[in-house]
Write a protein that holds these residues in place. Structure first.
Motif, PDB file in Angstrom:
ATOM      1  N   ASN A   1      -1.315  26.711  27.013  1.00 24.18           N
ATOM      2  CA  ASN A   1      -1.339  27.568  28.200  1.00 24.18           C
ATOM      3  C   ASN A   1      -1.445  29.045  27.832  1.00 24.18           C
ATOM      4  O   ASN A   1      -2.218  29.792  28.432  1.00 24.18           O
ATOM      5  CB  ASN A   1      -0.074  27.329  29.031  1.00 24.18           C
ATOM      6  N   GLN A   2      -0.677  29.474  26.854  1.00 17.05           N
ATOM      7  CA  GLN A   2      -0.646  30.890  26.487  1.00 17.05           C
ATOM      8  C   GLN A   2      -1.944  31.348  25.827  1.00 17.05           C
ATOM      9  O   GLN A   2      -2.400  32.477  26.053  1.00 17.05           O
ATOM     10  CB  GLN A   2       0.538  31.172  25.553  1.00 17.05           C
ATOM     11  N   TYR A   3      -2.553  30.486  25.020  1.00 17.08           N
ATOM     12  CA  TYR A   3      -3.738  30.901  24.264  1.00 17.08           C
ATOM     13  C   TYR A   3      -5.041  30.283  24.772  1.00 17.08           C
ATOM     14  O   TYR A   3      -6.112  30.543  24.205  1.00 17.08           O
ATOM     15  CB  TYR A   3      -3.539  30.559  22.779  1.00 17.08           C
ATOM     16  N   GLU A   4      -4.935  29.479  25.827  1.00 14.52           N
ATOM     17  CA  GLU A   4      -6.122  28.856  26.434  1.00 14.52           C
ATOM     18  C   GLU A   4      -6.947  28.123  25.378  1.00 14.52           C
ATOM     19  O   GLU A   4      -8.157  28.333  25.228  1.00 14.52           O
ATOM     20  CB  GLU A   4      -6.964  29.909  27.156  1.00 14.52           C
TER      21      GLU A   4
ATOM     22  N   GLY B   1      13.162  26.814  18.676  1.00 17.49           N
ATOM     23  CA  GLY B   1      12.526  27.956  18.028  1.00 17.49           C
ATOM     24  C   GLY B   1      11.687  28.721  19.035  1.00 17.49           C
ATOM     25  O   GLY B   1      11.836  28.554  20.257  1.00 17.49           O
ATOM     26  N   SER B   2      10.777  29.545  18.537  1.00 13.10           N
ATOM     27  CA  SER B   2       9.946  30.355  19.433  1.00 13.10           C
ATOM     28  C   SER B   2       8.636  30.695  18.752  1.00 13.10           C
ATOM     29  O   SER B   2       8.493  30.539  17.533  1.00 13.10           O
ATOM     30  CB  SER B   2      10.675  31.640  19.833  1.00 13.10           C
ATOM     31  N   PHE B   3       7.675  31.161  19.561  1.00 12.79           N
ATOM     32  CA  PHE B   3       6.418  31.665  19.013  1.00 12.79           C
ATOM     33  C   PHE B   3       5.953  32.860  19.847  1.00 12.79           C
ATOM     34  O   PHE B   3       6.258  32.943  21.049  1.00 12.79           O
ATOM     35  CB  PHE B   3       5.336  30.575  18.950  1.00 12.79           C
ATOM     36  N   PRO B   4       5.225  33.821  19.213  1.00 14.53           N
ATOM     37  CA  PRO B   4       4.723  34.981  19.959  1.00 14.53           C
ATOM     38  C   PRO B   4       3.545  34.580  20.837  1.00 14.53           C
ATOM     39  O   PRO B   4       2.789  33.659  20.501  1.00 14.53           O
ATOM     40  CB  PRO B   4       4.285  35.940  18.842  1.00 14.53           C
ATOM     41  N   ASN B   5       3.379  35.288  21.943  1.00 12.72           N
ATOM     42  CA  ASN B   5       2.284  34.973  22.866  1.00 12.72           C
ATOM     43  C   ASN B   5       1.056  35.846  22.650  1.00 12.72           C
ATOM     44  O   ASN B   5       0.147  35.846  23.488  1.00 12.72           O
ATOM     45  CB  ASN B   5       2.767  35.127  24.311  1.00 12.72           C
TER      46      ASN B   5
ATOM     47  N   VAL C   1       0.199  33.231  13.916  1.00 13.27           N
ATOM     48  CA  VAL C   1       1.654  33.258  13.742  1.00 13.27           C
ATOM     49  C   VAL C   1       2.312  32.186  14.616  1.00 13.27           C
ATOM     50  O   VAL C   1       3.263  31.523  14.192  1.00 13.27           O
ATOM     51  CB  VAL C   1       2.212  34.653  14.086  1.00 13.27           C
ATOM     52  N   ALA C   2       1.785  32.008  15.817  1.00 13.36           N
ATOM     53  CA  ALA C   2       2.344  31.007  16.728  1.00 13.36           C
ATOM     54  C   ALA C   2       2.184  29.599  16.161  1.00 13.36           C
ATOM     55  O   ALA C   2       3.118  28.779  16.217  1.00 13.36           O
ATOM     56  CB  ALA C   2       1.666  31.114  18.091  1.00 13.36           C
ATOM     57  N   LEU C   3       1.020  29.304  15.601  1.00  9.35           N
ATOM     58  CA  LEU C   3       0.797  27.982  15.013  1.00  9.35           C
ATOM     59  C   LEU C   3       1.698  27.744  13.814  1.00  9.35           C
ATOM     60  O   LEU C   3       2.235  26.636  13.625  1.00  9.35           O
ATOM     61  CB  LEU C   3      -0.671  27.834  14.620  1.00  9.35           C
ATOM     62  N   ASP C   4       1.866  28.764  12.995  1.00  9.91           N
ATOM     63  CA  ASP C   4       2.796  28.636  11.865  1.00  9.91           C
ATOM     64  C   ASP C   4       4.206  28.351  12.367  1.00  9.91           C
ATOM     65  O   ASP C   4       4.935  27.527  11.799  1.00  9.91           O
ATOM     66  CB  ASP C   4       2.805  29.927  11.037  1.00  9.91           C
ATOM     67  N   ALA C   5       4.599  29.033  13.435  1.00  8.15           N
ATOM     68  CA  ALA C   5       5.968  28.916  13.949  1.00  8.15           C
ATOM     69  C   ALA C   5       6.278  27.514  14.457  1.00  8.15           C
ATOM     70  O   ALA C   5       7.429  27.060  14.346  1.00  8.15           O
ATOM     71  CB  ALA C   5       6.196  29.938  15.058  1.00  8.15           C
ATOM     72  N   VAL C   6       5.278  26.826  14.999  1.00  8.91           N
ATOM     73  CA  VAL C   6       5.544  25.501  15.584  1.00  8.91           C
ATOM     74  C   VAL C   6       5.212  24.354  14.631  1.00  8.91           C
ATOM     75  O   VAL C   6       5.541  23.198  14.932  1.00  8.91           O
ATOM     76  CB  VAL C   6       4.778  25.305  16.909  1.00  8.91           C
ATOM     77  N   THR C   7       4.562  24.640  13.517  1.00 10.13           N
ATOM     78  CA  THR C   7       4.200  23.552  12.588  1.00 10.13           C
ATOM     79  C   THR C   7       5.017  23.565  11.299  1.00 10.13           C
ATOM     80  O   THR C   7       5.468  22.511  10.828  1.00 10.13           O
ATOM     81  CB  THR C   7       2.703  23.620  12.225  1.00 10.13           C
ATOM     82  N   ILE C   8       5.229  24.734  10.694  1.00  8.70           N
ATOM     83  CA  ILE C   8       5.914  24.807   9.397  1.00  8.70           C
ATOM     84  C   ILE C   8       7.314  24.205   9.436  1.00  8.70           C
ATOM     85  O   ILE C   8       7.692  23.428   8.528  1.00  8.70           O
ATOM     86  CB  ILE C   8       5.949  26.268   8.890  1.00  8.70           C
ATOM     87  N   PRO C   9       8.167  24.494  10.455  1.00  7.24           N
ATOM     88  CA  PRO C   9       9.517  23.907  10.456  1.00  7.24           C
ATOM     89  C   PRO C   9       9.503  22.382  10.462  1.00  7.24           C
ATOM     90  O   PRO C   9      10.468  21.751   9.977  1.00  7.24           O
ATOM     91  CB  PRO C   9      10.131  24.460  11.752  1.00  7.24           C
ATOM     92  N   SER C  10       8.452  21.779  11.000  1.00  4.81           N
ATOM     93  CA  SER C  10       8.384  20.320  11.071  1.00  4.81           C
ATOM     94  C   SER C  10       7.569  19.713   9.933  1.00  4.81           C
ATOM     95  O   SER C  10       7.407  18.491   9.860  1.00  4.81           O
ATOM     96  CB  SER C  10       7.766  19.897  12.412  1.00  4.81           C
TER      97      SER C  10
ATOM     98  N   GLN D   1       7.295  36.330  24.303  1.00  8.16           N
ATOM     99  CA  GLN D   1       7.667  35.288  23.340  1.00  8.16           C
ATOM    100  C   GLN D   1       8.116  34.038  24.090  1.00  8.16           C
ATOM    101  O   GLN D   1       8.908  34.111  25.018  1.00  8.16           O
ATOM    102  CB  GLN D   1       8.803  35.794  22.442  1.00  8.16           C
ATOM    103  N   SER D   2       7.598  32.895  23.671  1.00  3.93           N
ATOM    104  CA  SER D   2       7.985  31.625  24.280  1.00  3.93           C
ATOM    105  C   SER D   2       9.062  30.971  23.432  1.00  3.93           C
ATOM    106  O   SER D   2       8.858  30.730  22.234  1.00  3.93           O
ATOM    107  CB  SER D   2       6.771  30.694  24.391  1.00  3.93           C
ATOM    108  N   SER D   3      10.209  30.712  24.028  1.00  3.97           N
ATOM    109  CA  SER D   3      11.351  30.159  23.297  1.00  3.97           C
ATOM    110  C   SER D   3      11.719  28.784  23.831  1.00  3.97           C
ATOM    111  O   SER D   3      11.553  28.495  25.029  1.00  3.97           O
ATOM    112  CB  SER D   3      12.554  31.100  23.406  1.00  3.97           C
TER     113      SER D   3
END
Length: 303
Positions: free
Chosen positions: A248-251, A267-271, A276-285, A231-233
């Motif tokens: 970097n994580q998903y190339e 916040g964080s996202f799974p690697n 799920v990672a895209l939702d984690a970094v876009t929805i809060p903003s 997980q990247s935090s």
């Protein structure tokens, strides 16, 4: 090798006083003296052609004297000579300090360094170090991100293009991607030196630099970074840094439109799950995203 001629002169007793002073300053000479002192081989006597001829004529017609040399003595002499020649050959022709450095690049793998310190690299990272210099200089070159668990001993340095971390024995994380540089201390104490700052961090301290400036911050940390657990935090990290780590994580390639890349994100996202990672970094903003052909477009509103 620059000392080869001096060693040859030493072997043939042709050193000048100046040559001897130069040779005594080399590492090779110290080794040669130890080898020579440990061998039971006498220096060959001076040889005179005229003296040998005279000795031959005076002994002509006399009974030849046979000197028996035991095989044990002969083998000792031969062995000693072979050892001396072999070691001298190694000093003259053996590997120099210009040996190929060790390069580590496989992410999410723990590596043992020569002193049993451990480094784990994040994906897309690279670590380089010189084995020949390790006994006197524990230094590594890092590109990307790595978590270090350093065995106590002589100073240990992690050098990057953005700055250097110095420690004696501790655990810490270093991240260097582009203009972004971050150090987080998990245990013990570390020194951080960059073109902007020279400071000391203790457990729970973090320091970062980016094009927008620098910041020292405090964290409630576990005993190791989250990326070791997949997980990247991020803590008050600029959004463009978060997106670069996602790439970097998903190339993948991420493009943006109408978003503030310098806004901070916590916040964080799974690697291991891109959606799920895209939702984690876009929805809060309040951002939206679209995926197509390995590319992701993140926008500030509906297209």
């Amino acid at each position: 090798m620059k000392n080869e001629e001096l060693i040859r002169k030493w072997l043939t007793d042709q050193l000048t006083e100046a040559d001897e002073k130069l040779l005594r300053k080399t590492d090779e000479f110290a080794q040669l003296e130890k080898i020579w002192a440990g061998l039971s081989v006498a220096t060959p006597p001076d040889y005179s052609v005229e003296g040998e001829l005279e000795r031959f004529h005076s002994s002509h017609n006399k009974q030849t004297k046979v000197i028996k040399v035991s095989w044990h003595q002969r083998w000792v002499g031969i062995a000693a000579s072979v050892i001396l020649i072999s070691v001298i050959g190694f000093l003259l022709l053996g590997p120099s300090s210009d040996t190929q450095p060790v390069k580590l690049s496989e992410g999410l793998k723990a590596y043992y360094l020569p002193d049993s310190s451990i480094v784990t690299l994040n994906k897309g990272s690279e670590l380089v170090y010189e084995t020949e210099e390790w006994a006197t200089s524990r230094q590594v070159m890092l590109k990307g991100e790595g978590f270090f668990q350093v065995k106590k001993g002589s100073p240990f340095e992690v050098a990057t293009s953005n700055g250097t971390v110095s420690v004696l024995g501790t655990s810490f994380n270093v991240k260097q991607r582009g203009d972004y540089y971050e150090v987080i201390c998990y245990e013990g104490k570390v020194g951080v030196e960059t073109s902007r700052q020279n400071l000391t961090l203790i457990a729970g301290d973090g320091y970062r630099e980016a094009s927008s400036g620098e910041e020292k911050f405090d964290l409630n940390i576990d005993y190791k970074p989250d990326w070791l657990n997949g997980q990247s935090s991020f803590f008050r990290t600029q959004y463009y840094v978060v997106l670069e780590e996602l790439e970097n994580q998903y190339e993948i390639v991420i493009e943006t439109k109408d978003i503030d890349l310098k806004a901070t994100f916590t916040g964080s996202f799974p690697n291991d799950d891109l959606d799920v990672a895209l939702d984690a970094v876009t929805i809060p903003s309040g951002y939206l995203y679209q995926q197509k052909d390995g590319k992701v477009l993140i926008t500030g509103g509906k297209e």
